[in-house]
Design a protein around this motif. Structure first.
Motif, short mmCIF file in Angstrom:
data_model
loop_
_atom_site.label_atom_id
_atom_site.label_comp_id
_atom_site.label_asym_id
_atom_site.label_seq_id
_atom_site.Cartn_x
_atom_site.Cartn_y
_atom_site.Cartn_z
N LEU A 35 73.36 33.81 5.78
CA LEU A 35 73.45 34.73 6.92
C LEU A 35 73.02 34.06 8.21
N SER A 36 73.14 32.75 8.27
CA SER A 36 72.62 31.99 9.40
C SER A 36 73.21 32.42 10.74
N ASP A 37 74.43 32.92 10.73
CA ASP A 37 75.09 33.28 11.99
C ASP A 37 74.89 34.73 12.38
N VAL A 38 74.08 35.45 11.61
CA VAL A 38 73.83 36.87 11.90
C VAL A 38 72.50 37.00 12.62
N HIS A 39 72.46 37.76 13.71
CA HIS A 39 71.20 37.98 14.43
C HIS A 39 70.41 39.08 13.70
N LEU A 40 69.31 38.68 13.09
CA LEU A 40 68.51 39.61 12.29
C LEU A 40 67.07 39.74 12.76
N GLU A 41 66.66 38.85 13.67
CA GLU A 41 65.26 38.80 14.07
C GLU A 41 64.90 39.93 15.04
N ARG A 42 63.71 40.45 14.84
CA ARG A 42 63.13 41.41 15.78
C ARG A 42 61.73 40.92 16.15
N GLY A 43 61.30 41.20 17.35
CA GLY A 43 59.95 40.84 17.77
C GLY A 43 58.91 41.52 16.90
N THR A 44 57.73 40.93 16.84
CA THR A 44 56.70 41.39 15.91
C THR A 44 56.36 42.87 16.09
N THR A 45 56.13 43.30 17.33
CA THR A 45 55.75 44.69 17.58
C THR A 45 56.89 45.63 17.25
N GLU A 46 58.12 45.26 17.65
CA GLU A 46 59.29 46.09 17.36
C GLU A 46 59.52 46.20 15.86
N ARG A 47 59.38 45.08 15.16
CA ARG A 47 59.60 45.08 13.71
C ARG A 47 58.54 45.91 13.01
N GLU A 48 57.28 45.78 13.45
CA GLU A 48 56.21 46.55 12.82
C GLU A 48 56.45 48.04 12.98
N ALA A 49 56.86 48.47 14.19
CA ALA A 49 57.13 49.88 14.43
C ALA A 49 58.27 50.36 13.55
N ALA A 50 59.31 49.52 13.39
CA ALA A 50 60.45 49.90 12.55
C ALA A 50 60.03 50.05 11.10
N ILE A 51 59.25 49.10 10.59
CA ILE A 51 58.81 49.14 9.19
C ILE A 51 57.99 50.39 8.93
N GLN A 52 57.03 50.65 9.84
CA GLN A 52 56.15 51.80 9.62
C GLN A 52 56.84 53.13 9.93
N SER A 53 58.07 53.07 10.47
CA SER A 53 58.85 54.29 10.68
C SER A 53 59.85 54.52 9.55
N GLY A 54 59.87 53.59 8.58
CA GLY A 54 60.71 53.81 7.41
C GLY A 54 61.85 52.83 7.24
N VAL A 55 62.09 51.92 8.20
CA VAL A 55 63.12 50.90 8.02
C VAL A 55 62.59 49.89 7.01
N HIS A 56 63.39 49.54 6.01
CA HIS A 56 62.91 48.62 4.98
C HIS A 56 62.77 47.21 5.55
N TYR A 57 61.69 46.54 5.16
CA TYR A 57 61.42 45.22 5.74
C TYR A 57 62.52 44.21 5.46
N SER A 58 63.30 44.41 4.39
CA SER A 58 64.34 43.45 4.03
C SER A 58 65.61 43.60 4.87
N GLU A 59 65.63 44.56 5.77
CA GLU A 59 66.82 44.79 6.58
C GLU A 59 66.79 44.02 7.89
N MET A 60 65.69 43.31 8.16
CA MET A 60 65.55 42.54 9.40
C MET A 60 64.60 41.38 9.12
N LEU A 61 64.51 40.48 10.07
CA LEU A 61 63.63 39.33 9.91
C LEU A 61 62.65 39.25 11.07
#
Length: 384
Positions: A35-61
């Motif tokens: 998946l090298s050509d797919v943009h999956l990264e989110r900033g640390t704060t944004e990713r943490e908020a997403a995870i704790q809001s119910g987005v599964h951690y495996s759906e982003m990097l």
């Protein structure tokens, strides 16, 4: 297993693996979709908020932490100081694997990504000691979603239904991945009638939840210091329905752009020269553990529950015990505080450096089974 079931398994079409990672092709085959050509990264704060809001951690990097020169220097220093100790743990685990499973039909299966460098080391040890090149794969296992079944079926297609899969990881924390592995093996049996051993070989088992380990000391395995640059330049694994088809492996990114700063093979090459000098002691350690198997008590999990009570933490997934897990908290989560058994523990130098760099408070918590414990800042909802 009925003949029709066996035929279905062996004839299932699975997309073949592609060349990935910075290890030698003979060291490991990554059963992962690129998946090298797919943009999956989110900033640390944004990713943490997403995870704790119910987005599964495996759906982003997470955005990969780029270490400072001081931190890289600490990695090299730690690697030099601990290489022989790591080699002994690798050798002891390898001797146990060979004693329990033999070399015929045994397949090494590293859990990406922390397990991958350890699997490479185990493969190299068995090759040097026994002259046998065991197959070694790196596959995905995800808390809340399970193991990559296509990867399991692919390995059985390649090596036969009698293949003995030995799962490998770097270390244990509170035992979450071991629990996922136990459930995954049960699920594969119920679904396919395939019996897999849920034994998880690790270098360090401070959580007391594995039966095949090098030590239960919570010490710094140098590969825990870094992310992709010590794991074959591979990202964490990704599982999203819009990216992964029903006949494909779980996905990951190969960070080819960091080849010049890659330390994956530096880590391997620092440890393997010690194999001849530690093999005798390792054989004795393995023999002793096989004669009197260590008890699996899940003591680490009980200690984490005490921390939950003391600090009023509702979600156990916000508590990450052990040197390896605490490092991960500091590298890619939003830490609230770090608990340590003592400030002068030599295993914690990189932890204290990272905590200072990120402005995270460190507290002494002398009742820890572990050397340290990272606590993620609670926001809301579920977390990784």
């Amino acid at each position: 297993m009925k003949g029709t079931d066996l035929d279905n398994i062996m004839n299932k079409k699975i997309a073949p693996p592609v060349a990935l990672g910075s290890y030698r092709p003979s060291d490991v085959t990554f059963l992962l979709k690129d998946l090298s050509d797919v943009h999956l990264e989110r900033g640390t704060t944004e990713r943490e908020a997403a995870i704790q809001s119910g987005v599964h951690y495996s759906e982003m990097l997470p955005v990969e932490y780029q270490p400072t020169a001081q931190y890289i220097a600490l990695f090299h220093e730690t690697l030099q100081q601990s290489a022989e100790k790591v080699a002994l743990a690798v050798a002891a685990v390898s001797e146990m694997i060979v004693a329990q499973r033999g070399t015929g039909g045994t397949v090494l299966v590293s859990l990406a990504r922390a397990g991958t460098p350890i699997g490479v080391l185990i493969k190299r040890y068995i090759s040097a000691r026994y002259g046998v090149e065991l197959p070694h794969y790196s596959i995905s296992i995800i808390r809340g979603k399970g193991i990559d079944e296509n990867a399991i079926l692919y390995m059985l297609q390649q090596h036969g239904m009698e293949a003995k899969l030995q799962f490998i990881d770097g270390w244990t924390g509170k035992g979450a991945i071991r629990q996922v592995l136990i459930e995954a093996c049960r699920s594969i049996y119920n679904k396919y009638g395939i019996v897999l051993s849920d034994d998880l070989a690790v270098l360090a088992d401070p959580g007391h939840c594995s039966g095949t380990f090098g030590t239960r000391e919570d010490y710094l395995i140098p590969s825990a210091c870094l992310n992709s640059t010590v794991s074959g330049l591979m990202s964490r694994t990704v599982l999203r329905d819009d990216l992964i088809g029903p006949d494909e492996f779980h996905g990951a990114k190969f960070y080819r752009e960091w080849l010049e700063t890659d330390l994956s093979n530096v880590f391997i090459d620092a440890i393997t020269p010690y194999y001849p000098s530690v093999s005798e002691e390792a054989g004795a350690i393995a023999a002793g553990m096989l004669a009197a198997p260590p008890e699996i008590t899940w003591q680490g999990l009980r200690d984490i529950q005490k921390i939950q009570e003391k600090f009023g933490i509702a979600d156990i997934n916000l508590v990450k015990p052990g040197v390896g897990e605490t490092t991960r908290v500091l590298l890619r989560r939003v830490p609230w505080k770090i608990l340590v058994d003592t400030m002068d523990n030599p295993n914690l130098r990189h932890i204290l450096l990272l905590a200072e760099d990120r402005g995270v408070p460190v507290e002494i918590f002398p009742e820890l089974t572990y050397s340290c414990c990272g606590i993620i800042k609670p926001l809301k909802g579920e977390c990784e």
